[in-house]
Design an enzyme around this catalytic site. Structure first.
Site, PDB file in Angstrom:
ATOM      1  N   ASP A   1      64.707 -12.058  -6.124  1.00 10.93           N
ATOM      2  CA  ASP A   1      63.506 -12.013  -6.959  1.00 10.93           C
ATOM      3  C   ASP A   1      62.735 -10.738  -6.637  1.00 10.93           C
ATOM      4  O   ASP A   1      62.291 -10.552  -5.495  1.00 10.93           O
ATOM      5  CB  ASP A   1      62.628 -13.238  -6.704  1.00 10.93           C
TER       6      ASP A   1
ATOM      7  N   GLU B   1      63.206 -26.557 -16.187  1.00 10.14           N
ATOM      8  CA  GLU B   1      62.358 -26.524 -15.003  1.00 10.14           C
ATOM      9  C   GLU B   1      61.601 -27.843 -14.956  1.00 10.14           C
ATOM     10  O   GLU B   1      60.888 -28.183 -15.906  1.00 10.14           O
ATOM     11  CB  GLU B   1      61.399 -25.331 -15.057  1.00 10.14           C
TER      12      GLU B   1
END
Length: 247
Positions: A128, A8
């Site tokens: 999600d 990330e």
């Protein structure tokens, strides 16, 4: 099952988010390009890259992402704030193996289905889920559509996979139940990639036995060295099952 070692990126650095908050990143003092190369050296077939600047609408990581794609030697699955078909096509042309779409898939499902037809097996739809609700905009906004109906809307599209995150398990740093991910995996014919469930090597072994789980992302656990990538890759490989001998 495919292990996707995950980076990330925020402001050119490797980070992990605290409880999903962009304003509370955990900074890892590692070189992003060399870390990505290390994934390949360990035997990874793919890696996943999330552009946190992209989630905020910025492009500060673009040059670094291109460098990683060129240098790593394995396909890169890229996610982070895609809002247009042009951006998707631009990154595929730049060498990204797959593009992960979440909010865009909710807001423009017809456009994402068309993208999947134009780029078969290169589009991944992100699902999600937080407290049973489908979330968008980097986990910030609940959607009116259910996760089940959202997944069903892409049944006929030639997606590479569905990426399912149980946000409750991810942000709480708990073992969490695999019920959310296994339940959604049973509702689609697409391969499912799990996120937010691996904190130790045994979690990889557990995932192998859930039907239709084709892979898992591992990020923070690798950075913190709670999971050894080579061990995780070995656990994910298919092993021959014992067979009865007939006389």
């Amino acid at each position: 099952m495919i292990i996707y070692p995950t980076l990330e990126l925020m402001d050119g650095k490797c980070v992990s988010l605290t409880r999903g908050r962009l304003d509370e990143p955990v900074l890892w003092h590692v070189d992003p390009v060399e870390t990505a190369r290390g994934f390949a050296r360990a035997g990874a077939e793919w890696m996943h890259l999330t552009d946190m600047e992209g989630l905020k609408g910025g492009d500060a990581n673009n040059a670094l992402i291109r460098e990683i794609i060129r240098a790593v030697g394995i396909p890169v699955q890229l996610g982070g704030g895609f809002r247009s078909r042009e951006a998707v096509t631009r990154w595929i042309d730049a060498g990204a193996g797959r593009i992960v779409l979440g909010t865009m898939a909710v807001q423009d499902p017809d456009g994402v289905r068309e993208l999947a037809k134009y780029h078969p097996d290169q589009i991944v739809v992100a699902v999600d889920v937080h407290q049973g609700r489908l979330m968008t905009h980097g986990w910030q906004s609940p959607s009116a559509i259910s996760a089940e109906d959202f997944i069903a809307a892409f049944d006929g599209a030639p997606l590479a996979a569905i990426l399912v995150t149980d946000i409750d398990a991810d942000i709480e740093d708990s073992d969490g139940s695999l019920g959310v991910i296994s339940g959604l995996a049973s509702r689609t014919r697409h391969a499912v990639i799990a996120r937010g469930t691996v904190r130790q090597a045994d979690d990889v072994a557990r995932l192998r036995y859930i039907p239709n789980i084709a892979g898992t992302l591992i990020g923070r656990a690798l950075m913190a060295r709670d999971v050894d990538l080579a061990e995780a890759l070995a656990l994910a490989r298919p092993s021959p099952e014992p067979t009865a001998e007939f006389i």
